[in-house]
Design an enzyme around this catalytic site. Structure first.
Site, PDB file in Angstrom:
ATOM      1  N   CYS A  74      -1.277  -3.786 -16.543  1.00 36.88           N
ATOM      2  CA  CYS A  74      -2.026  -2.981 -14.992  1.00 36.88           C
ATOM      3  C   CYS A  74      -1.001  -2.778 -13.697  1.00 36.88           C
ATOM      4  CB  CYS A  74      -3.410  -2.338 -14.817  1.00 36.88           C
ATOM      5  SG  CYS A  74      -3.930  -3.820 -14.414  1.00 36.88           S
ATOM      6  N   ASP A 113       0.866  -8.925  -9.136  1.00 36.96           N
ATOM      7  CA  ASP A 113       0.798 -10.287  -8.543  1.00 36.96           C
ATOM      8  C   ASP A 113       1.721 -11.353  -9.283  1.00 36.96           C
ATOM      9  OD1 ASP A 113      -0.551 -10.742  -5.805  1.00 36.96           O
ATOM     10  OD2 ASP A 113      -2.635  -9.290  -6.973  1.00 36.96           O
ATOM     11  N   GLU A 156      -3.238 -12.627 -14.266  1.00 40.14           N
ATOM     12  CA  GLU A 156      -2.444 -13.041 -12.361  1.00 40.14           C
ATOM     13  C   GLU A 156      -2.086 -13.785 -11.748  1.00 40.14           C
ATOM     14  OE1 GLU A 156      -3.276  -9.455 -10.070  1.00 40.14           O
ATOM     15  OE2 GLU A 156      -5.164 -10.024  -9.942  1.00 40.14           O
ATOM     16  N   HIS A 159       0.835  -1.358   0.010  1.00 37.21           N
ATOM     17  CA  HIS A 159      -0.001   0.019   0.343  1.00 37.21           C
ATOM     18  C   HIS A 159       0.835   1.264  -0.186  1.00 37.21           C
ATOM     19  CE1 HIS A 159      -3.604  -1.791   0.549  1.00 37.21           C
ATOM     20  NE2 HIS A 159      -3.437  -2.323   2.088  1.00 37.21           N
TER      21      HIS A 159
HETATM   22  C1  PEP Z   1      -1.361  -6.436  -9.827  1.00 34.56           C
HETATM   23  O1  PEP Z   1      -1.685  -7.295  -9.019  1.00 34.56           O
HETATM   24  O2  PEP Z   1      -0.808  -6.375 -10.887  1.00 34.56           O
HETATM   25  C2  PEP Z   1      -2.291  -5.447  -9.857  1.00 34.56           C
HETATM   26  C3  PEP Z   1      -2.636  -4.564 -10.165  1.00 34.56           C
HETATM   27  O3  PEP Z   1      -3.130  -5.736  -8.717  1.00 34.56           O
HETATM   28  P1  PEP Z   1      -3.128  -4.876  -7.443  1.00 34.56           P
HETATM   29  O4  PEP Z   1      -2.059  -4.601  -7.477  1.00 34.56           O
HETATM   30  O5  PEP Z   1      -4.126  -4.647  -6.580  1.00 34.56           O
HETATM   31  O6  PEP Z   1      -3.127  -6.806  -6.356  1.00 34.56           O
HETATM   32 MG    MG Z   2      -3.516  -8.098  -8.200  1.00 38.39          MG
END
Ligand code: PEP
Ligand code: MG
Length: 590
Positions: A509, A462, A438, A189
């Site tokens: 992303c 992930d 992921e 975070h």
């Molecule tokens: C990811 O896993 O790359 C992602 C964008 O989602 P988060 O970081 O919220 O798990």
């Molecule tokens: Mg993720």
């Protein structure tokens, strides 16, 4: 000087602002006799406010999620109403002259020893409840966390164990210029929040809370991962120069916000933003994103103690869509679990491997009514936004897809949602349905999965942790959790090629989209849509304007021949400095 992980680029200097968990080093100074009545009253007031919070939460969660989910709040309330426990805290204040916070820390220690020795899993879980209750009480007791405590002046460097979303909210509008955390990694975070705000940050600096006190001067070097506490004058002046360079470059890059994102040889790119809330949507617009590629809706629940109902959710989503660049938003359904927990959705059982356990759509499937509320709200918000901005483009995306059965199950959820809304004569839009890629199993089966969806978004944060079997939040294995690892590059390249061959729109992303080294390689793989923290967009736009597609392809070819992550990094670090020397103050060397 302490070293950690460079998680958000840039250099900054400021005054330390230490956020101590109540459990870490509480102030044990004795109270004077005349301070005791005031301290008892403070504790009582915090207890009453916590009880009223919990009651409100319980009613709301019971109505919207169900009785079972709300039960945790009544357990927490009963802890606060337990007179034996209350007497114990009062006695510590009265007889031992401890502050309420120190008394609570003692209490936690007492229960920890008592419950953990019991060897009983059920009792051990109760420890988590006590910690939760104590954290809630502390938020009312701690001056440091109250947004109105304006004791510190000037730029602040927040020093914390791990910055929780609720603490970010409590920091309010303080001028936070840097963040240093003991725990965490590139994708925790604190790192995500820091990057979305363009704040230099270093994570994984073990013991920093013990070595720093509020008021110390601290340098944060988010490119190299250095933290310097009370620096010598020479270091201070050298870093002041770097800080100036960083700010100048940031200001200079801010001017490219209205320019299109294009490579040196004219290939158009989509640089989208990852957002958590309305403020981020505005930041995305300010930074020149062409839309929002990932709206993480779980922050709605992580930063609020209440649960918005369907109407409230529609309103929140509509506001976000309308504030977002070009009204283009991909809304991701709840991705709770792993590192993000929400008390009312369960997790009373301790999980040995939370990232591989009950998280994301796996949780959503078990709360069908709650999940359906979110799906319906997204479909309705898309229609509401179109009414106000005819060019709006909203998509729904589901996280943590592992297999085709899940995709089919999600499709039937969406279909049922649309049928219900139609019957109820509520306005909704049929919107593109996407999956996050992921999980390695999904990467292997992507040729099959993509036939069932309208678009794919690669969640590399992930995906990398699962491919490398290395927890994304554990600094001890961060040397493995690397997006530039040759194994990761092979998988990404194959996924991008499969999606492109099938003409299935694909975006990445994860955080690597905004990392200059990784960005160039992804470009070489043929990726043209990237979603990243808003503050990184100007840098990536600038970098893109220095690179041609053949250059990126040849860098990718060279990188794919290398056998170690370190070699890939060294190659890219050297090449990027050659390709875009003006970005030096921002380029991370880790
Ligand atoms: C990811 O896993 O790359 C992602 C964008 O989602 P988060 O970081 O919220 O798990
Ligand atoms: Mg993720």
């Amino acid at each position: 000087m302490r070293n950690g992980l460079a998680v958000s680029p840039g250099v900054t200097i400021g005054t330390a602002y230490c956020i101590h968990e109540v459990f870490v080093d509480p102030d044990k100074r004795s109270l004077l006799a005349n301070q005791i009545p005031g301290e008892l009253a403070r504790f009582e007031q915090a207890r009453k406010r916590s009880i009223s919070d919990l009651r409100a939460l319980q009613t709301k969660v019971e109505r919207q999620v169900g009785k079972d989910a709300a039960a945790v709040f009544s357990v927490h309330e009963s802890i606060l109403q337990d007179m034996a426990l209350v007497r114990r805290i009062r006695a510590s204040i009265q007889s031992d002259h401890l502050s309420a916070q120190a008394a609570l820390a003692d209490l936690v220690e007492y229960y920890r020893t008592y419950l953990e020795r019991s060897g009983d899993d059920y009792l051990r879980e109760r420890m988590a409840d006590i910690r939760d209750v104590v954290t809630r009480l502390t938020s009312y007791l701690s001056d440091a966390l109250r947004p109105d405590s304006g004791a510190l002046k000037g730029p602040i460097i927040v020093i914390a164990d791990e910055l929780l979303p609720s603490q970010v909210v409590m920091l309010g509008a303080k001028p936070v210029h840097g963040i240093v955390t003991q725990a965490g990694s590139q994708t925790s975070h604190a790192a995500i929040i820091a990057r979305s705000r363009g704040i230099p940050a270093v994570s994984g600096v073990t013991g920093i809370l013990r070595q720093t006190k509020t008021g110390d001067t601290v340098i944060v070097d988010g490119r190299e991962g250095h933290v310097i506490i009370n620096p010598e004058p020479e270091a201070l002046s050298a870093y002041r120069k770097l800080e100036r360079e960083f700010f100048n470059l940031k200001n200079q890059l801010a001017h490219n916000r209205d320019q299109p994102a294009r490579t040196l040889d004219g290939k158009c790119l989509e640089l989208l933003a990852n957002i958590n809330n309305l403020a981020d949507a505005k930041a995305a617009l300010a930074m020149g994103a062409s839309g929002v590629g990932l709206y993480r809706t779980e922050y709605l629940y992580l930063t609020h103690s209440s649960v918005p109902d369907e109407k409230e959710q529609i309103e929140i989503y509509r506001e976000i869509i309308e504030a977002s660049p070009n009204h283009v938003v991909t809304i991701r359904t709840l991705d709770i679990g792993g590192d993000k927990t929400v008390p009312f959705l369960g997790r009373t059982q301790h999980e040995a491997n939370p990232f591989m356990g009950w998280r994301s759509i796996r949780i959503s499937f078990e709360h069908p009514d709650f999940f359906m509320t979110q799906i319906r709200a997204i479909l309705c918000a898309a229609a509401a936004a179109t009414k106000n901005a005819s060019n709006s483009r909203v998509q729904i995306m589901f996280p943590m897809i592992t297999n085709l059965e899940e995709v089919r199950r999600l499709q039937s959820f969406v279909k049922r949602g649309m049928e219900q809304l139609k019957k109820e004569r509520k306005a909704f839009s049929k919107i593109p349905f996407g999956m996050m890629l992921e999980v390695p199993a999904a990467a292997i089966m992507i040729d099959q999965l993509l036939q069932a969806v309208d678009f794919v978004s690669i969640g590399s944060n992930d995906l990398v942790q699962y491919l490398m079997a290395a927890d994304r939040d554990n600094p001890k294995v961060s040397h493995l959790c690397q997006p530039l690892a040759p194994a990761v590059l092979r998988v990404l390249s194959s996924v991008v090629t499969t999606c492109r061959d099938a003409r299935c729109p694909v975006t990445l992303c994860g955080e690597m989209a905004g990392q200059p080294q990784a960005f160039v390689l992804l470009l070489g793989m043929g990726l043209t849509r990237f979603s990243m923290s808003p503050a990184l967009i100007p840098t990536i736009k600038e970098l893109a304007s220095h690179v041609t597609i053949p250059m990126a392809q040849s860098l990718l070819n060279a990188a794919m021949k290398l056998k170690t992550t370190q070699k890939v990094k060294s190659l890219l670090n050297a090449e990027l400095l050659r390709i875009a020397p003006n970005l030096k103050p921002i380029l991370t060397q880790q």
